[in-house]
Write a protein that holds these residues in place. Structure first.
Motif, PDB file in Angstrom:
ATOM      1  N   LYS A  16      -4.522 -11.849   0.369  1.00 18.87           N
ATOM      2  CA  LYS A  16      -4.656 -10.435   0.734  1.00 18.87           C
ATOM      3  C   LYS A  16      -5.016  -9.587  -0.490  1.00 18.87           C
ATOM      4  CE  LYS A  16      -1.809  -6.674   2.652  1.00 18.87           C
ATOM      5  NZ  LYS A  16      -0.496  -6.354   3.281  1.00 18.87           N
ATOM      6  N   ALA A  17      -4.339  -9.832  -1.608  1.00 17.95           N
ATOM      7  CA  ALA A  17      -4.650  -9.102  -2.838  1.00 17.95           C
ATOM      8  C   ALA A  17      -6.017  -9.501  -3.399  1.00 17.95           C
ATOM      9  CB  ALA A  17      -3.564  -9.348  -3.880  1.00 17.95           C
ATOM     10  N   LEU A  18      -6.326 -10.798  -3.328  1.00 19.34           N
ATOM     11  CA  LEU A  18      -7.628 -11.262  -3.827  1.00 19.34           C
ATOM     12  C   LEU A  18      -8.779 -10.607  -3.080  1.00 19.34           C
ATOM     13  CD1 LEU A  18      -6.915 -15.079  -4.300  1.00 19.34           C
ATOM     14  CD2 LEU A  18      -7.391 -13.413  -6.113  1.00 19.34           C
ATOM     15  N   ILE A  19      -8.639 -10.439  -1.771  1.00 19.64           N
ATOM     16  CA  ILE A  19      -9.695  -9.794  -0.982  1.00 19.64           C
ATOM     17  C   ILE A  19      -9.993  -8.414  -1.540  1.00 19.64           C
ATOM     18  CG2 ILE A  19     -10.269  -8.824   1.281  1.00 19.64           C
ATOM     19  CD1 ILE A  19      -8.538 -11.114   2.486  1.00 19.64           C
ATOM     20  N   ARG A  51      11.117 -13.544  -7.714  1.00 16.38           N
ATOM     21  CA  ARG A  51      10.388 -14.780  -7.420  1.00 16.38           C
ATOM     22  C   ARG A  51       9.468 -14.662  -6.201  1.00 16.38           C
ATOM     23  NH1 ARG A  51      12.647 -19.501  -9.887  1.00 16.38           N
ATOM     24  NH2 ARG A  51      14.323 -18.920 -11.320  1.00 16.38           N
ATOM     25  N   LYS A  52       8.801 -13.543  -6.082  1.00 13.13           N
ATOM     26  CA  LYS A  52       7.827 -13.342  -5.016  1.00 13.13           C
ATOM     27  C   LYS A  52       6.453 -13.120  -5.632  1.00 13.13           C
ATOM     28  CE  LYS A  52      10.780 -13.252  -1.526  1.00 13.13           C
ATOM     29  NZ  LYS A  52      10.725 -14.242  -0.414  1.00 13.13           N
ATOM     30  N   PHE A  53       5.451 -13.700  -5.008  1.00  9.28           N
ATOM     31  CA  PHE A  53       4.097 -13.395  -5.464  1.00  9.28           C
ATOM     32  C   PHE A  53       3.231 -13.052  -4.266  1.00  9.28           C
ATOM     33  CE2 PHE A  53       4.282 -18.200  -5.624  1.00  9.28           C
ATOM     34  CZ  PHE A  53       3.443 -18.480  -4.558  1.00  9.28           C
ATOM     35  N   PRO A  54       2.126 -12.326  -4.526  1.00  7.99           N
ATOM     36  CA  PRO A  54       1.511 -12.060  -5.824  1.00  7.99           C
ATOM     37  C   PRO A  54       2.206 -10.936  -6.594  1.00  7.99           C
ATOM     38  CG  PRO A  54       0.250 -10.961  -4.138  1.00  7.99           C
ATOM     39  CD  PRO A  54       1.313 -11.756  -3.423  1.00  7.99           C
ATOM     40  N   VAL A  63       3.274  -4.498 -10.802  1.00  8.21           N
ATOM     41  CA  VAL A  63       3.123  -3.982  -9.441  1.00  8.21           C
ATOM     42  C   VAL A  63       3.360  -5.130  -8.473  1.00  8.21           C
ATOM     43  CG1 VAL A  63       1.670  -2.690  -7.841  1.00  8.21           C
ATOM     44  CG2 VAL A  63       1.368  -2.380 -10.313  1.00  8.21           C
ATOM     45  N   ALA A  64       4.433  -5.031  -7.684  1.00  4.67           N
ATOM     46  CA  ALA A  64       4.781  -6.045  -6.703  1.00  4.67           C
ATOM     47  C   ALA A  64       4.518  -5.509  -5.302  1.00  4.67           C
ATOM     48  CB  ALA A  64       6.254  -6.435  -6.850  1.00  4.67           C
ATOM     49  N   GLU A  65       4.559  -6.422  -4.330  1.00  2.00           N
ATOM     50  CA  GLU A  65       4.328  -6.140  -2.908  1.00  2.00           C
ATOM     51  C   GLU A  65       2.835  -5.877  -2.673  1.00  2.00           C
ATOM     52  OE1 GLU A  65       6.538  -6.781  -0.740  1.00  2.00           O
ATOM     53  OE2 GLU A  65       8.182  -7.008  -2.164  1.00  2.00           O
ATOM     54  N   THR A  66       2.242  -6.716  -1.841  1.00  4.60           N
ATOM     55  CA  THR A  66       0.787  -6.766  -1.746  1.00  4.60           C
ATOM     56  C   THR A  66       0.144  -5.466  -1.287  1.00  4.60           C
ATOM     57  OG1 THR A  66       1.104  -9.075  -1.129  1.00  4.60           O
ATOM     58  CG2 THR A  66      -1.109  -8.203  -0.967  1.00  4.60           C
ATOM     59  N   SER A  67       0.713  -4.821  -0.283  1.00  4.07           N
ATOM     60  CA  SER A  67       0.132  -3.560   0.182  1.00  4.07           C
ATOM     61  C   SER A  67       0.120  -2.530  -0.937  1.00  4.07           C
ATOM     62  CB  SER A  67       0.902  -3.021   1.385  1.00  4.07           C
ATOM     63  OG  SER A  67       0.828  -3.927   2.471  1.00  4.07           O
ATOM     64  N   ALA A 160      -6.018  -2.680   6.049  1.00  8.80           N
ATOM     65  CA  ALA A 160      -5.581  -3.383   7.259  1.00  8.80           C
ATOM     66  C   ALA A 160      -6.326  -4.694   7.447  1.00  8.80           C
ATOM     67  CB  ALA A 160      -5.764  -2.487   8.482  1.00  8.80           C
ATOM     68  N   ASP A 161      -7.594  -4.716   7.105  1.00 11.40           N
ATOM     69  CA  ASP A 161      -8.382  -5.946   7.241  1.00 11.40           C
ATOM     70  C   ASP A 161      -8.026  -6.954   6.147  1.00 11.40           C
ATOM     71  OD1 ASP A 161     -10.213  -5.038   9.478  1.00 11.40           O
ATOM     72  OD2 ASP A 161     -10.538  -3.471   7.985  1.00 11.40           O
ATOM     73  N   CYS A 162      -7.640  -6.447   4.968  1.00  5.47           N
ATOM     74  CA  CYS A 162      -7.151  -7.350   3.924  1.00  5.47           C
ATOM     75  C   CYS A 162      -5.922  -8.100   4.414  1.00  5.47           C
ATOM     76  CB  CYS A 162      -6.811  -6.567   2.660  1.00  5.47           C
ATOM     77  SG  CYS A 162      -8.207  -5.764   1.834  1.00  5.47           S
ATOM     78  N   ALA A 163      -5.077  -7.402   5.182  1.00  6.55           N
ATOM     79  CA  ALA A 163      -3.880  -8.040   5.752  1.00  6.55           C
ATOM     80  C   ALA A 163      -4.237  -8.955   6.914  1.00  6.55           C
ATOM     81  CB  ALA A 163      -2.895  -6.968   6.209  1.00  6.55           C
ATOM     82  N   ALA A 164      -5.169  -8.510   7.741  1.00 10.42           N
ATOM     83  CA  ALA A 164      -5.512  -9.261   8.950  1.00 10.42           C
ATOM     84  C   ALA A 164      -6.152 -10.608   8.639  1.00 10.42           C
ATOM     85  CB  ALA A 164      -6.461  -8.434   9.813  1.00 10.42           C
ATOM     86  N   ALA A 165      -6.980 -10.658   7.621  1.00  9.66           N
ATOM     87  CA  ALA A 165      -7.762 -11.873   7.367  1.00  9.66           C
ATOM     88  C   ALA A 165      -6.880 -13.109   7.171  1.00  9.66           C
ATOM     89  CB  ALA A 165      -8.696 -11.654   6.179  1.00  9.66           C
TER      90      ALA A 165
END
Length: 219
Positions: A16-19, A51-54, A63-67, A160-165
């Motif tokens: 999701k982050a890479l997108i 211990r969570k990524f990305p 900066v944590a949490e993908t959104s 939203a599409d970054c999450a959906a993919a």
């Protein structure tokens, strides 16, 4: 210093982050968290003990949490593709769909995967049955919600599409998006054809054997 992203290519939230990074051609260094790269894990844990990524590191800022990573990128490293609308009400709709894909699609998939990893057949079967039920409800809702839209909230590719993919990519592996969902199937196909996600999928392809429920021979 360049941006640094800690994660794993097969991780849905890393994808999701890479997108978002690929959409805007944002320069960054990727550090894979895996047994083959113990030094990356050691660095990562110095920044984020949960211990969570990305995890994104930007010149000393963690900066944590993908959104939030994606929103941060738009604020601190904006590019030509705006992933969150400037209009507050439109942005609220994007955030809602982002939450929907994370909480009602990806989270049930992760529950099934986590149960399968335990090796306990009863837990695996119970979790899989619960996940299938939740995904079917999500698919029913999305089939109506996405009608007439190119992307999750309209004509523009967003957070939203970054999450959906990655969510729909892996969800289809757990509970196939069948012929009764032509709108959702077409949307998933458009996501797979998007260059940013296609790149993430290819980078993760060598790790498909790690999927505990069996990665299907498709996509």
């Amino acid at each position: 210093m360049p941006l640094t992203l800690y994660g794993h290519p097969f991780s849905s939230y890393t994808q999701k982050a890479l997108i978002a990074l690929y959409e805007n051609g944002t320069p960054f260094e990727f550090r894979c968290i895996s047994p083959e790269h113990p030094q990356h894990a050691a660095e990562w844990l110095q920044h984020w003990l949960l211990r969570k990524f990305p995890l994104l590191v930007d010149d000393g800022r963690d900066v944590a949490e993908t959104s939030l990573i994606i929103e941060y990128l738009q604020l601190a490293h904006p590019g030509p593709v705006r992933l969150l609308p400037a209009d507050a009400m439109a942005a609220l709709g994007v955030r809602f769909m982002d939450r929907f894909f994370d909480l009602h699609v990806m989270l049930p998939v992760q529950d099934a995967v986590a149960a399968a990893i335990t090796g306990n057949a009863a837990w695996r079967d119970d979790a899989l049955a619960a996940t299938v039920e939740k995904l079917d409800r999500a698919y029913d809702w999305l089939e109506t919600r996405l009608a007439g839209k190119t992307w999750a909230t309209g004509d523009d590719f967003t957070l939203a599409d970054c999450a959906a993919a990655p969510a729909l990519f892996y969800a289809d592996w757990v509970q196939r998006i069948g012929e009764r969902y032509p709108v959702l199937r077409a949307y998933r196909a458009r996501l797979l054809a998007r260059p940013s996600f296609a790149r993430a999928v290819e980078e993760a392809r060598p790790y498909r054997h790690l999927f505990p429920l069996g990665a299907p021979d498709r996509d």
